[in-house]
Design a protein around this motif. Structure first.
Motif, PDB file in Angstrom:
ATOM      1  N   THR A 173     -12.166   3.982   3.657  1.00  0.00           N
ATOM      2  CA  THR A 173     -11.937   5.303   3.083  1.00  0.00           C
ATOM      3  C   THR A 173     -10.999   5.203   1.896  1.00  0.00           C
ATOM      4  N   SER A 174     -11.150   6.120   0.947  1.00  0.00           N
ATOM      5  CA  SER A 174     -10.120   6.175  -0.094  1.00  0.00           C
ATOM      6  C   SER A 174      -9.471   7.545  -0.122  1.00  0.00           C
ATOM      7  N   MET A 198       0.826  -1.200   0.000  1.00  0.00           N
ATOM      8  CA  MET A 198       0.000   0.000   0.000  1.00  0.00           C
ATOM      9  C   MET A 198       0.863   1.254   0.000  1.00  0.00           C
ATOM     10  N   LEU A 199       1.929   1.248   0.803  1.00  0.00           N
ATOM     11  CA  LEU A 199       2.826   2.405   0.834  1.00  0.00           C
ATOM     12  C   LEU A 199       3.428   2.629  -0.541  1.00  0.00           C
ATOM     13  N   ASP A 200       3.858   1.541  -1.160  1.00  0.00           N
ATOM     14  CA  ASP A 200       4.472   1.679  -2.475  1.00  0.00           C
ATOM     15  C   ASP A 200       3.455   2.146  -3.509  1.00  0.00           C
ATOM     16  N   ASN A 201       2.219   1.635  -3.408  1.00  0.00           N
ATOM     17  CA  ASN A 201       1.166   2.069  -4.317  1.00  0.00           C
ATOM     18  C   ASN A 201       0.934   3.558  -4.244  1.00  0.00           C
ATOM     19  N   ALA A 231     -14.652  -2.921  -4.718  1.00  0.00           N
ATOM     20  CA  ALA A 231     -14.577  -4.379  -4.765  1.00  0.00           C
ATOM     21  C   ALA A 231     -14.891  -4.974  -3.394  1.00  0.00           C
ATOM     22  N   ARG A 232     -14.370  -4.361  -2.347  1.00  0.00           N
ATOM     23  CA  ARG A 232     -14.670  -4.819  -0.985  1.00  0.00           C
ATOM     24  C   ARG A 232     -16.175  -4.798  -0.738  1.00  0.00           C
ATOM     25  N   ALA A 265     -10.068   1.973  10.806  1.00  0.00           N
ATOM     26  CA  ALA A 265     -10.217   2.355   9.406  1.00  0.00           C
ATOM     27  C   ALA A 265      -9.230   1.611   8.532  1.00  0.00           C
ATOM     28  N   ILE A 266      -9.606   1.431   7.279  1.00  0.00           N
ATOM     29  CA  ILE A 266      -8.639   0.932   6.296  1.00  0.00           C
ATOM     30  C   ILE A 266      -8.735   1.806   5.073  1.00  0.00           C
ATOM     31  N   ARG A 267      -7.566   2.101   4.511  1.00  0.00           N
ATOM     32  CA  ARG A 267      -7.511   2.936   3.329  1.00  0.00           C
ATOM     33  C   ARG A 267      -7.402   2.021   2.115  1.00  0.00           C
ATOM     34  N   LEU A 268      -8.319   2.182   1.181  1.00  0.00           N
ATOM     35  CA  LEU A 268      -8.308   1.373  -0.031  1.00  0.00           C
ATOM     36  C   LEU A 268      -8.381   2.316  -1.216  1.00  0.00           C
TER      37      LEU A 268
END
Lengths: 570, 341
Positions: free
Chosen positions: B32-33, A524-527, B67-68, B57-60
């Motif tokens: 969250t994005s 994720m960091l790299d993305n 998709a989630r 929280a998770i960042r996507l």
């Protein structure tokens, strides 16, 4: 793998009738059924979900719903079809390069008298301690369009993104895996054949092509199959360095996350499963033959090598070791410099992770890995014990089930888990436990193989003695077998721990808002373009795994077993 | 042996407890994005303002988040969504996956920034921007671009980088803005006949890479890998602060933009806590904190960041959110057919 495979067919006599053997009668089937159910539910069931979604309309099983539309769509869309050719191309080229490099490296270790072998052996195992993404991260820093070597030392325009980058990084990633197999093969084959040929007047070249290569051919096949499998299923390296070059693993992820096409994702999973399953079968078939090649009379005495040979092999080994060290050094140094390659001042800024997970992700990863380590090594030891010494009724079947996970790509397994278990009644979904289970199942094969080979080394008479003195199965296991295989247990523990800290593809679909994992944070960091912080996260993982390996060494020494280093892990 | 066994047992027990910790706080699970670096900042504030909530929280990325949601349709794991592209959000209303909710202070948000029944409430607007690396431009003797058309110049061959619209919301808004800007009749003809594809085909000749995330083009450009990154505005200011040699160019043809919105999920397991969070997420304090990053926030009267041009001085592209939301799949399919190699 252990070479001293002492096949024994001693039948164990349960002559003593006591209340304890009553427990035995119950406990063995119970354990066997438990393991079979575990693999059924957490391996075959998710795979079944994938099959269902790819072959049946809406994932609803039924004759009338059967459709090949997904496969038709896959094979008629040019960019998804390309992913298949790309994957096959990358894997084939990588396999060839890896086998050539590793063969001579293993040859130097097993057949020459160069010095510094322990050093070389430890270095080539290093890629195991980091996620399969360090190679790509480091290669971009070194050979990227603004890489240190390409743009700043050589001043050339060179684009590493794409097939070249993937192949380079996969080669570096696969070295240790191929090495373990080829080294075992080359050290086990009788070296006196070569000597005999030489003294009969054969040229060194002839000895090499007519004796050395053919005698190691099964090892070569087996290593090639494993490399091919590792490359085609890898997700971390292609996603970082692949650029627009899509491979099957990244295409599965793209179909699911970009287009919400779970059915196409499942279809590509099936397509990916075919070559990886074939490579696995080849490996399985060949590795059985490998052992029959190894004669008990093999002598490990190596005749002194000629000076020229010694020098060139030493140089060669240093070159290989150097490239691996450079990869790791780049990632570690890259995590401390301010702006690679513009500003070389040192900083700890990148360790202040710009992500929600951050250090709590590392913390979670360590806990998950400890649990995976303990549960994984315990389950595989018990399973190995029951299968090896008690020969349950359907041993062959269980054996087949437990080696199967090695053939299933992690990403496919992860997707299968989402499809199969995301139902309100599977209470473990969304908790760390699904991740624990997933990692244990994905790495079940090596765990159980090393447990079995270790158990074969324990003299059966010890156990017979325990039983004739009235010990039941549980007692025998905990009082005799467990203490005797303690070192193997810890090695298995470290193997599971290491895999759990570094695995990406298996769990990328399973991390959630409540469970962040360090290896996924790297992606994720790299993305997000925080490459330096991705390096920092990699460095943290490397340090933690190294600490765990250090602990293993201490434990192994204290308990009197011989520490066998990383090589024993495979 | 006994010791080892005991130790193993202890570790297991402790970890079991850890895994099942029941904290006194109300849990709320958020997808969250918004960019990771901003979220870290906002969450610090949220934890101060909402001490009785346990915020997880998770960042996507924009695509991953969708998709989630799809995967978890039958068993939603999250309670609310925070800062997700309206284009994607709109597609989930007919799927019946969102629940209408008008958070406290909803009336303050202008009508164009919220769904009339309260299915979503936008918090900010972010705009597409070109981020060139001044050192690379200088070294390769390249002109500074002023907009999309300049990028067609063959001197930029392989020097451009752009996000993949399928995975990145930024990528999608860039393409969508071009589709609307370059073809006045975009509504009356099929997506694949749009004139903008010819422009994009020309642009493709110069494109070095299409990449997964919207901020990465700017970051890779900042690192000197490319000359111009097609990205969004605020990533520029954070790179500039870190000392990278970057500049900000808002395309003179008009900068595409996207609204990011919050929503409550239908079937949320922690609905009450989620509502508390959503109330906070459009409060003045939260909005002021968004304004440190975002080009513009929807709460009236809050200025954007000092290092970015003020919103009213920027020429924004004419966006058509309902159209692009409806045609998202078609646009992506066409794009993939043309540009994925």
């Amino acid at each position: 793998m252990n070479t001293a495979l002492k096949e024994y067919t001693a039948s164990i006599d349960y002559g003593i009738s006591s209340a304890r053997t009553e427990i035995d009668r119950f406990i063995i089937p119970a354990v066997t059924i438990f393991i079979a159910l575990l693999l059924f539910f957490f391996m075959l069931f998710p795979m079944w979900s994938i099959l269902q979604l790819s072959f049946f309309k809406g994932g609803q099983f039924g004759i009338s719903n059967f459709t090949l539309a997904n496969f038709h769509k896959y094979f008629t869309t040019s960019y998804t079809l390309k992913a298949l050719w790309h994957s096959l191309y990358i894997s084939t080229v990588t396999t060839i390069i890896v086998i050539v490099i590793v063969f001579f490296f293993a040859y130097a270790m097993a057949r020459t008298t160069i010095s510094g072998k322990t050093f070389f052996r430890n270095i080539i195992m290093m890629p195991l301690i980091a996620p399969s993404i360090v190679q790509a991260l480091a290669l971009i820093y070194l050979f990227g369009r603004n890489g240190l070597i390409t743009a700043h030392l050589l001043k050339i325009d060179w684009n590493i993104y794409g097939s070249v980058g993937i192949i380079f990084s996969e080669v570096l990633y696969c070295l240790p895996h191929a090495f373990v197999i080829l080294y075992t093969t080359l050290s086990a084959v009788d070296i006196r054949l070569d000597e005999a040929a030489e003294s009969l007047g054969a040229t060194p070249f002839k000895v090499f092509t007519r004796i050395t290569l053919p005698s190691a051919k099964y090892g070569i096949f087996s290593a090639a199959a494993l490399t091919f499998n590792l490359t085609i299923t890898d997700f971390g390296n292609p996603v970082v360095i692949g650029g627009n070059y899509n491979v099957l693993a990244t295409e599965i992820y793209a179909q699911v996350t970009n287009l919400y096409r779970f059915d196409l994702g499942a279809t590509i999973s099936i397509i990916l499963l075919v070559p990886s399953l074939m490579a696995f079968m080849l490996n399985y078939y060949v590795s059985r033959k490998t052992f029959s090649m190894i004669s008990g009379a093999a002598k490990p005495v190596i005749p002194p090598s000629r000076p020229l040979q010694k020098v060139s092999y030493t140089l060669y080994c240093y070159l290989v070791a150097f490239s691996i060290i450079v990869i790791f050094a780049t990632v570690i140094i890259g995590s401390f410099v301010k702006i690679w390659p513009y500003d070389w001042s040192l900083t700890l800024d990148h360790y202040n992770f710009p992500s929600i997970g951050g250090y709590s992700a590392i913390y979670t990863s360590v806990w998950v890995s400890l649990i995976v380590g303990i549960c994984g090594s315990f389950i595989t030891l018990v399973a190995g014990y029951v299968m090896e010494t008690r020969k349950p009724f359907f041993k062959q079947f269980i054996y087949l089930l437990s080696v199967m996970p090695a053939a299933i790509p992690g990403l496919v397994m992860g997707l299968g888990y989402i499809l199969a278990f995301n139902k309100p009644y599977y209470f473990f979904y969304g908790t760390p436990w699904i991740i624990v289970i997933n990692i244990i199942i994905c790495n079940f094969t090596l765990g159980i193989l090393s447990s079995i080979s270790n158990l074969r080394n324990i003299d059966p008479s010890v156990e017979e003695a325990a039983i004739s003195l009235g010990g039941d199965t549980i007692r025998t296991f905990f009082r005799i077998i467990f203490p005797l295989s303690r070192v193997a247990f810890f090695q298995n523990f470290v193997y599971f721990f290491m895999r759990s800290m570094t695995t990406i593809s298996a769990v990328i679909f399973l991390v959630s808002a409540t469970v962040h994992l360090a290896a996924i944070e790297i992606i994720m960091l790299d993305n997000d373009g925080w490459t330096a912080s991705a390096n920092a996260m990699c460095t943290c993982i490397i340090v933690i795994v190294l600490i765990m390996l250090g602990v293993l060494q201490i434990v192994a020494k204290k308990t009197g077993g011989r520490p066998e280093g990383l090589a024993a892990e495979i | 042996m006994k010791k080892a066994g005991l130790l193993a047992l202890c570790v297991l027990l402790v970890s079991l407890c850890l895994a099942g910790t029941v904290s006194a706080k109300d849990k709320v699970i958020i997808y969250t994005s918004l960019e990771n670096e901003e979220v870290v900042d906002y969450l610090k504030l949220a934890k101060q303002d909402l001490p009785d909530l346990d915020i997880q929280a998770i960042r996507l990325s924009t695509g991953e988040l969708g998709a989630r949601m799809m995967a978890e349709k039958d068993n939603p794991q999250a309670d609310c969504i925070w800062g997700w592209a309206v284009t994607n959000m709109a597609g989930f209303i007919p799927k019946g996956m969102l629940a209408p909710y008008k958070p406290k202070g909803w009336d303050k948000i202008p009508a164009e920034f919220k769904e009339s029944e309260g299915y979503w409430t936008a918090i900010d607007l972010y705009a597409a921007a070109l981020v060139p690396n001044t050192k690379v431009l200088e070294a390769k003797n390249l002109p500074m671009p002023s907009g999309w058309n300049d990028l067609l110049n063959p001197v930029y061959k392989d020097m451009l980088i752009m996000p993949n619209p399928a995975s990145s919301g930024t990528g999608f808004l860039q393409i969508a803005s071009l589709l609307v800007m370059l073809d006045p009749d975009y509504k009356s003809k099929p997506v694949e006949a749009n004139k903008a594809w010819d422009f994009l085909k020309e642009l493709d000749k110069n494109m070095g890479q299409y990449i997964k995330s919207g901020s990465k083009p700017a970051k890779l450009t900042a690192a000197g890998e490319y000359a111009v990154g097609c990205s969004f505005a605020f990533v520029y200011s954070s790179l500039k602060k870190k000392g990278f040699p970057v500049a900000l160019v808002l395309p003179k043809e008009g900068a595409g933009y996207e609204l990011e919105a919050n929503a409550l999920l239908k079937g949320a397991k922690n609905e009450a806590a989620a509502k508390k969070f959503l109330d906070w997420a459009i409060s003045k304090r939260a909005m002021e904190s968004y304004a440190k990053f975002k080009l513009g926030v929807t709460y009236p009267g809050i200025q954007g960041p000092k290092d970015l041009p003020a919103l009213n001085t920027i020429k924004l592209a004419p966006m058509d959110f309902p159209w692009q939301s409806e045609n998202r799949e078609k646009i992506l399919e066409t794009w993939q057919k043309l540009f994925l190699k």
